[in-house]
Design an enzyme around this catalytic site. Structure first.
Site, PDB file in Angstrom:
ATOM      1  CG  ASN A   1      -2.377   0.462   0.479  1.00 51.03           C
ATOM      2  OD1 ASN A   1      -2.445   1.548  -0.083  1.00 51.03           O
ATOM      3  ND2 ASN A   1      -3.399  -0.376   0.533  1.00 51.03           N
ATOM      4  CB  ILE A   2      -0.057   4.812   0.662  1.00 49.30           C
ATOM      5  CG1 ILE A   2      -1.278   4.860  -0.271  1.00 49.30           C
ATOM      6  CG2 ILE A   2       0.667   6.161   0.689  1.00 49.30           C
ATOM      7  CD1 ILE A   2      -2.371   5.827   0.137  1.00 49.30           C
ATOM      8  CG  HIS A   3       5.010   3.214   4.802  1.00 51.76           C
ATOM      9  ND1 HIS A   3       5.973   2.279   5.090  1.00 51.76           N
ATOM     10  CD2 HIS A   3       5.468   4.383   5.321  1.00 51.76           C
ATOM     11  CE1 HIS A   3       6.954   2.852   5.767  1.00 51.76           C
ATOM     12  NE2 HIS A   3       6.674   4.127   5.923  1.00 51.76           N
ATOM     13  CB  CYS A   4       4.705  -0.719   0.178  1.00 56.49           C
ATOM     14  SG  CYS A   4       3.726  -1.464   1.445  1.00 56.49           S
ATOM     15  CB  ILE A   5       4.151   2.813  -3.622  1.00 57.59           C
ATOM     16  CG1 ILE A   5       3.155   3.855  -3.123  1.00 57.59           C
ATOM     17  CG2 ILE A   5       3.481   1.462  -3.817  1.00 57.59           C
ATOM     18  CD1 ILE A   5       2.183   4.342  -4.196  1.00 57.59           C
TER      19      ILE A   5
END
Ligand code: KQY
Length: 365
Positions: free
Chosen positions: A352-356
């Site tokens: 999700n957002i943190h991972c990208i």
């Protein structure tokens, strides 16, 4: 730029907390058709939204393959820098550099990357282009780097308070496909040296069915030193329940490197999210890549948000708990604007957002 043979601790460099003021954010464009449905088209629109929202708060750079360069450049607003960079997929939190700073200068830590478990239980093969991303980002930003050829680590598997404390999961850091040649103590020694730490808090597991072997960034997030958010469920019939209980017990009974007792804020999880038939059929089936089957449970969590300068960007799932998550985040980050982005398409790719996203700290040189 130089490959350094000393360590950040020896040189007085530390990894800052994500909540600290920073210089910018890096993202990699999604396109591989065996991970992203329909060749990444739906996910690309969500990446554009994430990049655009973050660019309201700080500089954003998007890395993109040669094949997708023109498309990405056309889809992204002009204030976002787009650079060509080979990659195997779009998880720069995991394959990009972990930046460290001494307050004057920023350097990169370039861990070895093996696609979340290599030939044991990695998610795709090969991963050599991803393993070069950290070096290339450091070159573009003119940052010297510490390279570890024998230590596998992803940025999503660590959360620091910037003041000597790290939180990790045993499920991930002790997994067979990463550093199984090292003992837990030896792994701690490497982390202490390269992130400049005094204390490591281990929680047993991450979010249920998380394909990264339970990355810590999907279950907890530092708000500030001494305060963490923990993904939470009250559903006793869900396997996630035990996982949250054990993490809560450990975190709320822990002190950090400065001797503070941790405050733990519960962040309710969304209801279970399963892959639909249509979504599954949109993903190419390739030997060696984790398949996306209809009915598979996705590792959805609001804890996978990104802290920008002045903002917090969090995933929403069209769930009644979206609003509860927004309120919890607003109460934790009172001076930041909280922005939700419907992120099912990123979740379908496995994160999700943190991972990208990967943050780059401020530097004077
Ligand atoms: O950090 C992450 N959660 C990335 C997950 C990668 C999934 C690859 N299919």
């Amino acid at each position: 730029m130089k490959k350094l043979t000393s360590t950040p601790k020896q040189d007085g460099f530390r990894m800052p907390g994500e909540f600290e003021e920073h210089d910018g954010c890096w993202i990699i464009w999604p396109e591989r058709p065996d991970n992203w449905r329909l060749g990444g088209k739906p996910a690309q629109h969500v990446f554009v939204k994430v990049a655009t929202v973050i660019s309201e708060f700080e500089k954003v750079t998007v890395c993109v393959s040669n094949a997708q360069y023109d498309n990405a450049r056309n889809m992204l607003p002009d204030n976002i820098r787009v650079v060509e960079m080979s990659n195997d997929d779009s998880w720069i939190r995991d394959c990009g550099p972990t930046f460290v700073t001494n307050g004057e200068e920023v350097r990169g830590v370039d861990w070895s990357f093996n696609a979340w478990g290599g030939l044991v239980d990695g998610l795709y093969f090969p991963w050599d282009k991803d393993d070069h991303v950290a070096r290339k980002v450091c070159e573009i930003e003119r940052k010297n780097r510490y390279r570890l050829d024998d230590f596998i680590l992803e940025g999503g598997s660590i959360h620091v308070d910037g003041q000597g404390t790290l939180i990790v999961t045993e499920e991930c850091l002790l997994s067979e496909g990463r550093n199984s040649h090292l003992s837990k103590e030896e792994i701690e020694d490497v982390l202490k040296e390269y992130l400049n730490l005094e204390k490591i808090i281990w929680i047993p597991r991450g979010i249920y069915n998380d394909e990264t072997n339970g990355h810590v960034d999907n279950i907890i997030h530092y708000v500030e030193p001494g305060k963490v958010i923990l993904a939470w469920t009250e559903d006793k019939n869900d396997p996630q329940y035990e996982i949250c209980q054990e993490a809560y017990k450990i975190l709320s009974n822990s002190t950090d490197a400065k001797g503070r007792k941790l405050e733990v804020v519960k962040l309710m999880l969304p209801a279970n999210i399963l892959i639909t038939k249509e979504e599954s059929q949109g993903v190419d089936g390739i030997d060696g890549t984790l398949p996306r089957e209809e009915g598979d449970r996705l590792a959805a969590s609001y804890a996978n948000f990104y802290i920008a300068n002045g903002g917090v960007v969090f995933p929403t799932f069209n769930d009644p708990n979206d609003e509860i998550a927004r309120k919890t985040l607003q109460s934790c980050f009172q001076d930041r604007k909280i922005v939700g982005i419907y992120a099912r398409e990123i979740l379908l790719g496995g994160g999700n957002i943190h991972c990208i996203t990967q943050q780059q700290p401020k530097s004077k040189k």
